[in-house]
Design a protein around this motif. Structure first.
Motif, PDB file in Angstrom:
ATOM      1  N   ALA A   1      -0.064 -13.014  15.258  1.00  0.00           N
ATOM      2  CA  ALA A   1      -0.153 -14.452  14.992  1.00  0.00           C
ATOM      3  C   ALA A   1       0.227 -14.714  13.543  1.00  0.00           C
ATOM      4  N   SER A   2       0.780 -15.895  13.283  1.00  0.00           N
ATOM      5  CA  SER A   2       1.229 -16.226  11.943  1.00  0.00           C
ATOM      6  C   SER A   2       0.405 -17.379  11.381  1.00  0.00           C
ATOM      7  N   TYR A   3       0.878 -17.955  10.289  1.00  0.00           N
ATOM      8  CA  TYR A   3       0.149 -18.973   9.541  1.00  0.00           C
ATOM      9  C   TYR A   3      -0.368 -20.086  10.447  1.00  0.00           C
ATOM     10  N   PRO A   4      -1.617 -20.539  10.277  1.00  0.00           N
ATOM     11  CA  PRO A   4      -2.571 -20.135   9.233  1.00  0.00           C
ATOM     12  C   PRO A   4      -3.566 -19.065   9.683  1.00  0.00           C
ATOM     13  N   ILE A   5      -3.456 -18.595  10.922  1.00  0.00           N
ATOM     14  CA  ILE A   5      -4.346 -17.542  11.422  1.00  0.00           C
ATOM     15  C   ILE A   5      -3.514 -16.280  11.591  1.00  0.00           C
ATOM     16  N   PHE A   6      -3.793 -15.271  10.780  1.00  0.00           N
ATOM     17  CA  PHE A   6      -2.921 -14.103  10.750  1.00  0.00           C
ATOM     18  C   PHE A   6      -3.456 -12.932  11.578  1.00  0.00           C
ATOM     19  N   GLY A   7      -2.535 -12.264  12.234  1.00  0.00           N
ATOM     20  CA  GLY A   7      -2.833 -11.014  12.926  1.00  0.00           C
ATOM     21  C   GLY A   7      -1.557 -10.205  12.990  1.00  0.00           C
ATOM     22  N   SER A   8      -1.653  -8.903  12.727  1.00  0.00           N
ATOM     23  CA  SER A   8      -0.462  -8.059  12.676  1.00  0.00           C
ATOM     24  C   SER A   8      -0.541  -6.941  13.713  1.00  0.00           C
ATOM     25  N   PRO A   9       0.607  -6.491  14.210  1.00  0.00           N
ATOM     26  CA  PRO A   9       0.616  -5.377  15.169  1.00  0.00           C
ATOM     27  C   PRO A   9       0.290  -4.057  14.481  1.00  0.00           C
ATOM     28  N   ILE A  10      -0.070  -3.058  15.277  1.00  0.00           N
ATOM     29  CA  ILE A  10      -0.457  -1.774  14.711  1.00  0.00           C
ATOM     30  C   ILE A  10       0.700  -1.089  13.994  1.00  0.00           C
ATOM     31  N   GLU A  11       1.933  -1.514  14.284  1.00  0.00           N
ATOM     32  CA  GLU A  11       3.081  -0.915  13.600  1.00  0.00           C
ATOM     33  C   GLU A  11       3.017  -1.136  12.091  1.00  0.00           C
ATOM     34  N   VAL A  12       2.298  -2.173  11.653  1.00  0.00           N
ATOM     35  CA  VAL A  12       2.137  -2.386  10.211  1.00  0.00           C
ATOM     36  C   VAL A  12       1.335  -1.234   9.605  1.00  0.00           C
ATOM     37  N   ALA A  13       0.293  -0.799  10.310  1.00  0.00           N
ATOM     38  CA  ALA A  13      -0.481   0.356   9.845  1.00  0.00           C
ATOM     39  C   ALA A  13       0.397   1.602   9.795  1.00  0.00           C
ATOM     40  N   ASP A  14       1.229   1.784  10.826  1.00  0.00           N
ATOM     41  CA  ASP A  14       2.134   2.932  10.849  1.00  0.00           C
ATOM     42  C   ASP A  14       3.079   2.901   9.649  1.00  0.00           C
ATOM     43  N   ALA A  15       3.591   1.720   9.351  1.00  0.00           N
ATOM     44  CA  ALA A  15       4.538   1.580   8.238  1.00  0.00           C
ATOM     45  C   ALA A  15       3.869   1.888   6.900  1.00  0.00           C
ATOM     46  N   LEU A  16       2.624   1.440   6.737  1.00  0.00           N
ATOM     47  CA  LEU A  16       1.903   1.744   5.502  1.00  0.00           C
ATOM     48  C   LEU A  16       1.704   3.244   5.350  1.00  0.00           C
ATOM     49  N   ALA A  17       1.315   3.887   6.434  1.00  0.00           N
ATOM     50  CA  ALA A  17       1.116   5.342   6.388  1.00  0.00           C
ATOM     51  C   ALA A  17       2.427   6.061   6.107  1.00  0.00           C
ATOM     52  N   ASP A  18       3.491   5.633   6.771  1.00  0.00           N
ATOM     53  CA  ASP A  18       4.795   6.278   6.582  1.00  0.00           C
ATOM     54  C   ASP A  18       5.313   6.087   5.157  1.00  0.00           C
ATOM     55  N   ALA A  19       4.950   4.957   4.540  1.00  0.00           N
ATOM     56  CA  ALA A  19       5.399   4.679   3.174  1.00  0.00           C
ATOM     57  C   ALA A  19       4.629   5.490   2.142  1.00  0.00           C
ATOM     58  N   GLY A  20       3.514   6.114   2.568  1.00  0.00           N
ATOM     59  CA  GLY A  20       2.786   6.978   1.661  1.00  0.00           C
ATOM     60  C   GLY A  20       1.514   6.401   1.078  1.00  0.00           C
ATOM     61  N   PHE A  21       1.104   5.219   1.516  1.00  0.00           N
ATOM     62  CA  PHE A  21      -0.146   4.657   1.012  1.00  0.00           C
ATOM     63  C   PHE A  21      -1.322   5.500   1.512  1.00  0.00           C
ATOM     64  N   ASN A  22      -2.253   5.811   0.601  1.00  0.00           N
ATOM     65  CA  ASN A  22      -3.444   6.551   1.019  1.00  0.00           C
ATOM     66  C   ASN A  22      -4.736   5.781   0.792  1.00  0.00           C
ATOM     67  N   VAL A  23      -4.643   4.570   0.268  1.00  0.00           N
ATOM     68  CA  VAL A  23      -5.780   3.652   0.159  1.00  0.00           C
ATOM     69  C   VAL A  23      -5.278   2.262   0.542  1.00  0.00           C
ATOM     70  N   VAL A  24      -6.028   1.566   1.394  1.00  0.00           N
ATOM     71  CA  VAL A  24      -5.646   0.206   1.795  1.00  0.00           C
ATOM     72  C   VAL A  24      -6.840  -0.719   1.586  1.00  0.00           C
ATOM     73  N   THR A  25      -6.620  -1.818   0.870  1.00  0.00           N
ATOM     74  CA  THR A  25      -7.672  -2.815   0.657  1.00  0.00           C
ATOM     75  C   THR A  25      -7.557  -3.894   1.731  1.00  0.00           C
ATOM     76  N   PHE A  26      -8.678  -4.252   2.337  1.00  0.00           N
ATOM     77  CA  PHE A  26      -8.675  -5.220   3.435  1.00  0.00           C
ATOM     78  C   PHE A  26      -9.445  -6.498   3.133  1.00  0.00           C
ATOM     79  N   ALA A  27     -10.350  -6.480   2.154  1.00  0.00           N
ATOM     80  CA  ALA A  27     -11.166  -7.661   1.885  1.00  0.00           C
ATOM     81  C   ALA A  27     -10.304  -8.744   1.250  1.00  0.00           C
ATOM     82  N   GLY A  28      -9.989  -9.754   2.039  1.00  0.00           N
ATOM     83  CA  GLY A  28      -9.193 -10.885   1.574  1.00  0.00           C
ATOM     84  C   GLY A  28      -9.574 -12.106   2.375  1.00  0.00           C
ATOM     85  N   ASN A  29      -9.069 -13.255   1.986  1.00  0.00           N
ATOM     86  CA  ASN A  29      -9.507 -14.495   2.637  1.00  0.00           C
ATOM     87  C   ASN A  29      -9.059 -14.603   4.096  1.00  0.00           C
TER      88      ASN A  29
END
Length: 273
Positions: free
Chosen positions: A1-29
């Protein structure tokens, strides 16, 4: 889902992992836009698929919320808080780490200080589309430093804000990156294309752990549009790698190399409008 209620597919998590991120911050508005299911599904996927990634700011159990996340390899505690939520507050308040009372937040930082060699706080704060910290950010930064934070890296404003040091009660000099702006987005103003990366060297010796040096590196989110398909391509990069040839392909007008560099210089000097 997009603006103003957001939701992303699990592929976003895969992309973050593939890019090398090892810490992800989730607390946001927007982290409670999909209510409890959004939080539990997010953490379930990360914990089961990428257990090596440290997740911050949201919790699927009260026991998890009570834990101080520490990257054991380096003895670094990390905390992530948000100023608020766009939708209703969770009935289980422990699900999201909020910038609530000073006692709660600073107590949490002090607890982390006792358990780790070094404490990083990632606050989701500030006034959107501004180039300098507001009074709330300034006040929180001082309180966080006094409570034991060694490094503060903020976000939320969608625009870059400067970095400075605040002096804690015990004399420590604490770098504060007030906002790194956008790294990747599809906002439509040139100022939203400029972002930043916090480059920090942390050292440990007989005196303890401390920041040896730090730098705010400007980034640019290059957006190009495929004329045949209508799809957009996003290429975040360091501003130092951004050329006039690339700028000429940017989908958003007004994003020349000179314009982006000038805006960065103005933000750092405190003269941006």
């Amino acid at each position: 889902a997009s603006y103003p209620i957001f939701g992303s597919p699990i592929e976003v998590a895969d992309a973050l992992a593939d890019a090398g991120f090892n810490v992800v911050t989730f607390a946001g508005n927007h982290c409670y836009d999909k209510y409890e299911t959004g939080i539990t599904d997010t953490l379930s996927y990360f914990h089961e698929t990428y257990p090596q990634i440290t997740t911050l700011g949201i919790h699927d159990s009260e026991a998890d919320a009570a834990q101080i996340p520490i990257v054991e390899k380096n003895g670094i505690a990390m905390l992530n808080f948000t100023y608020g939520l766009n939708n209703s507050m969770p009935e289980k308040r422990w699900m999201v780490d909020m910038l609530s009372s000073r006692d709660t937040v600073c107590g949490r930082i002090a607890e982390a200080r006792e358990e780790a060699d070094f404490v990083i706080v990632f606050p989701h704060w500030g006034t959107e589309d501004t180039f300098s910290p507001d009074q709330s950010q300034l006040s929180w930064a001082q309180d966080m430093a006094d409570a034991g934070a060694d490094l503060i890296i903020g976000g939320h404003t969608h625009t870059l804000q400067p970095v400075e040091t605040v002096t804690a009660e015990d004399g420590r000099e604490v770098p504060v990156f007030y906002s790194l702006g956008n790294f990747l987005s599809h906002q439509t103003s040139p100022e939203n294309m400029l972002g930043g990366m916090a480059s920090v060297t942390i050292c440990m010796d007989e005196t303890g752990a401390y920041v040896e040096d730090y730098e705010l590196l400007p980034t640019i989110n290059l957006i190009t549009k495929n004329p045949d398909t209508g799809w957009y391509n996003y290429s975040p990069m360091l501003l130092s790698d951004y050329t006039p040839e690339l700028a000429a392909t940017h989908h958003i007008p007004g994003c020349s190399v000179d314009a982006m560099q000038t805006l960065f210089d103005q933000i750092i000097s405190g003269t941006a409008g």
